[in-house]
Design an enzyme around this catalytic site. Structure first.
Site, short mmCIF file in Angstrom:
data_model
loop_
_atom_site.label_atom_id
_atom_site.label_comp_id
_atom_site.label_asym_id
_atom_site.label_seq_id
_atom_site.Cartn_x
_atom_site.Cartn_y
_atom_site.Cartn_z
CD GLU A 113 -21.40 -2.41 -2.47
OE1 GLU A 113 -20.77 -3.47 -2.49
OE2 GLU A 113 -21.24 -1.54 -1.58
CB ILE A 147 -23.03 5.66 11.93
CG1 ILE A 147 -23.75 6.87 11.31
CG2 ILE A 147 -23.29 4.44 11.09
CD1 ILE A 147 -25.26 6.81 11.39
CE LYS A 177 -20.41 1.92 -1.41
NZ LYS A 177 -21.13 0.77 -0.85
CG LEU A 208 -1.22 5.57 -4.53
CD1 LEU A 208 -0.21 6.54 -5.14
CD2 LEU A 208 -2.23 5.11 -5.58
CE LYS A 209 -4.05 3.30 4.57
NZ LYS A 209 -5.31 4.07 4.63
NE ARG A 231 -2.34 -1.40 3.47
CZ ARG A 231 -2.75 -1.07 4.69
NH1 ARG A 231 -3.84 -0.35 4.84
NH2 ARG A 231 -2.08 -1.44 5.76
CG HIS A 265 -16.60 9.29 3.55
ND1 HIS A 265 -17.87 8.94 3.91
CD2 HIS A 265 -15.88 8.15 3.58
CE1 HIS A 265 -17.92 7.63 4.13
NE2 HIS A 265 -16.73 7.12 3.93
#
Length: 776
Positions: free
Chosen positions: A620, A446, A120, A26-27, A24, A709
């Site tokens: 989804e 949530i 999505k 790139l992350k 990972r 987000h």
């Protein structure tokens, strides 16, 4: 096809490849850039290194034509918006000042500017950034990224094929920009957009591109005559260009249906079709239109969305038919390999007998290359691969892991009564209000709270043996105490324990249920820098012991306010796993539902009065074709009700959904019969609240007022304004106040500030309702 030599050598290719790197990289580089620890040049170097490594890996595996342009810092649809000059007015200054920072601002927002809406990508768990368009939108070509990446691959001595989101799909995925009327149809901009695509194609041709792939997955959905006419017009126009590369129009995820004759007649040079189980009808449809004479056919035979080894002999049988339906047949995965992990060989903890059943991205490229060799040089050239493949398929079919007679007997014995609550909603709601005694506009979250460095370190220390189980559990107890204390001080009405013990909302449960396999390195991109490790649903499902009761009960012991039990629903457990392909999904969902039902009943027995069973994947997983939807929704809603219907009337059942288009499943949401549903609404400007109202949804709902987000902190007034908009659709006695989604990926400072503002907004609007006499 033994010994047969095809008229032309078949090429092996893929439409896209995992972006993140083996570890990972790139992350880590992107998040380091956001935090100021990595420079822009260092980020670009990491990205270029990953692209080159991917291309070399593909070439060494036998892939003849490598994709370019599919690599992205955040999202390929956002990259397309940049390519065609679609930058929202609110982001223009940032993009003009610094293109990279402006790009990330569109994706994530800033404290002062909201990001693009996110939803999505068809029926996958990948999220894309929704283009914002209006009647005044003007397009402008910017092909620098696409040309530069093509030239990078060309410089390695490879055969690159640039991959672009097609113009029709791009417009069909777009939405009216804020302030533009909802009746505006972005597809009306097609004639304005096509010259921009023509310019990009010309630039790629000038750079040396022989082929360019235009992805049009939207054409596998039900399309109106006007939309089909738009597709025909688009490809008549692009196909008629004189200064262009050859055009390969790629479709995937389902059967092409009524759009197949449109593309077959279009002056394009090739068509890519999905021939996996989900789109098996494409084979008969292709024969019905007379094949593709004069065109290249790219056959998607290796499933790009699941991780089971391909049945090579079955694929070769299909290829034998396809060779008579097109001038040239090449072999590919059914879609981009973005949707699967990188390699099985990294999974040291899985039984080697089981790893033979699996194929991640690297293994899939080997399958594709083997199939291409077989149709070019004859099946004798892959005799060893065929023998190993037959053995692996036989091993899986005969494994005791895949079948548990007790589980199957229980699932077969389920009655209709077990899938219904004992009392109708109106009677339950009265019992719950009397039991819970919540205020008007009750506030909650949530489920998850920030997964701090301390929590992640504790989990890593336990795995590495640096602390024992007792030491780990003490750290989890400390985190739960802190989360409960904060919520009480902030004034939230229904609390959560914060889920510090959970690595992922599906993986955590999968690791505790029989029939699932967990990976250590099976990362798949969900959005941006968010990667998940979908577990592998390999066999029959059961619950050997309680999953959440202990930590939920501990959290409840710390407060007099209700603490929600938090579970992941059966559809989401399937959707966010690599699901078994050897039985109908509905049967697997029923097994998962029965395991969750046992947990729900035990939570209630241990004093939990509010239980949330999340189903963010219900929309989804909705089939792309309308004809396939009733059957899916029947088993999906039944599975949810089976999970939740074993409790008393005064136990309140919640569910949660986020980041999807809910308008076409409102009836299914109603059919879940949950007492309360929370949904994403902040980025989509309360659209879902209006959709619920239009349907006449009779239960309680919490459309989100805080977009989790994005790193920005919504002000009290901003949250209050969204709440007022929600009240325009949902009456106050049925409206909850909550964020869009869980807070796992956020930091504590922004979480605290945002939730304090959320609670303050709820109090402000309560007072307004009391003053006007609208609430009680």
């Amino acid at each position: 096809m033994t010994g047969r030599t095809a008229a032309a050598a078949a090429r092996a290719t893929v439409y896209g490849y995992p972006r993140q790197g083996q570890n990972r990289e790139l992350k880590k580089a992107i998040e380091g850039y956001w935090k100021g620890r990595v420079t822009a040049d260092a980020l670009r170097t990491t990205a270029a290194d990953l692209r080159r490594a991917n291309w070399r890996e593909l070439a060494e595996a036998g892939i003849h034509e490598v994709p370019t342009g599919d690599f992205s810092y955040y999202d390929h649809v956002l990259d397309t918006s940049v390519m065609v000059g679609v930058v929202p007015d609110r982001h223009r200054v940032a993009v003009a000042s610094d293109a990279l920072d402006g790009y990330f601002a569109m994706a994530r927002g800033t404290q002062d500017v909201a990001p693009l809406e996110m939803t999505k990508w068809f029926d996958t768990n990948y999220h894309y950034l929704v283009p914002e368009l209006g009647p005044e939108t003007m397009f402008a070509a910017d092909s620098r990224k696409q040309v530069a990446e093509f030239r990078e691959a060309l410089a390695l001595g490879l055969t690159p094929r640039p991959v672009l989101v097609g113009p029709v799909t791009y417009l069909l995925l777009a939405k009216p920009a804020p302030g533009v009327g909802g009746d505006f149809d972005p597809l009306t901009l097609l004639d304005r957009l096509l010259p921009v695509y023509a310019e990009v194609l010309a630039d790629l041709r000038a750079a040396g591109a022989e082929w360019v792939q235009l992805d049009e997955p939207a054409l596998v959905q039900d399309r109106t005559p006007a939309e089909l006419n738009a597709a025909a017009r688009a490809y008549r126009g692009l196909g008629a260009l004189t200064d262009r590369p050859k055009l390969l129009v790629a479709t995937y995820f389902d059967r092409l249906g009524e759009a197949l004759p449109v593309l077959a007649k279009a002056p394009v040079d090739g068509i890519a079709l999905d021939f996996t189980e989900a789109a098996a009808a494409n084979l008969d449809a292709l024969a019905a239109v007379g094949g593709l004479p004069g065109k290249r056919l790219v056959a998607g035979l290796v499933n790009g969305r699941n991780i089971w080894a391909n049945d090579l002999e079955k694929s070769l049988s299909i290829l034998g038919i396809l060779l008579g339906l097109a001038d040239r047949v090449d072999v590919a995965a059914s879609c981009s390999l973005l949707h699967v992990p990188l390699t099985v060989t990294a999974e040291r903890d899985l039984d080697p007998q089981i790893t033979r059943w699996l194929a991640f991205a690297r293994q899939k490229t080997a399958e594709i290359a083997a199939l291409a060799r077989a149709i070019t040089r004859g099946t004798d050239t892959i005799a060893a691969e065929l023998a190993a493949n037959r053995a692996a398929l036989s091993s899986r079919a005969g494994s005791s892991l895949t079948r548990d007679p007790a589980v199957r007997a229980r699932a077969a014995a389920v009655t209709e009564a077990e899938t219904r609550r004992s009392q109708p909603y109106a009677e339950r709601a009265a019992a719950q209000r009397a039991h819970l005694r919540l205020p008007l506009l009750p506030t909650t979250t949530i489920g998850s709270f920030p997964q701090t460095t301390e929590v992640r370190t504790a989990r890593a220390d336990l795995r590495a043996g640096r602390i024992d189980e007792a030491g780990y559990e003490e750290r989890i107890r400390n985190e739960i105490r802190e989360v409960i204390s904060f919520q009480e001080k902030t004034g939230l009405d229904v609390l959560v324990h914060g889920e510090p013990e959970r690595n992922d909302m599906v993986q955590y449960f999968a690791e505790r249920l029989t029939g699932y396999l967990a990976t250590q390195h099976g990362w798949v991109q969900s959005y941006g820098t968010r990667y998940v490790r979908p577990p592998i649903l390999a066999g029959d499902i059961s619950r050997p012991e309680p999953l959440t009761v202990r930590w939920t009960s501990y959290a409840q012991s710390l407060s007099d306010r209700p603490v929600k039990g938090m579970l992941t629903g059966p559809v989401t457990m399937l959707a966010w796993s690599f699901v078994r392909d050897d039985q109908p999904l509905g049967e697997t969902a029923r097994q998962v539902a029965l395991a969750l039902r046992d947990e729900v009943v035990e939570l209630e027995a241990n004093g939990t009065s509010v239980i949330q069973v999340d189903e963010p994947a219900l929309r989804e997983t909705l089939p792309l074709r309308a004809a396939d939807r009733p059957g899916y929704l029947a088993w999906a809603t039944e599975a949810f009700r089976l999970s939740t219907s074993g409790v008393r009337p005064d136990t309140q059942i919640h569910t949660h959904m986020c980041y999807a288009e809910f308008g076409d499943i409102v009836q299914a949401i109603d059919d879940l019969d949950a007492d309360v549903i929370s949904l994403e609404a902040a980025r989509s400007h309360m659209q879902v609240a209006r959709e619920l109202a239009a349907h006449g949804y009779p239960r309680e709902a919490g459309p989100g007022v805080y977009d989790i987000h994005s790193p920005r902190v919504p002000s009290t007034e901003e949250a209050a304004e969204l709440l007022r908009a929600g009240l325009g659709a949902i009456p106050p006695e049925r409206l909850w106040v909550n964020p869009d989604c869980g807070l796992k990926t956020r930091g504590w400072p922004e979480t605290k500030a945002s939730l304090e503002n959320l609670v303050a907004a709820a109090r402000t609007v309560r007072e307004e309702l009391t003053t006007t006499g609208s609430g009680s």
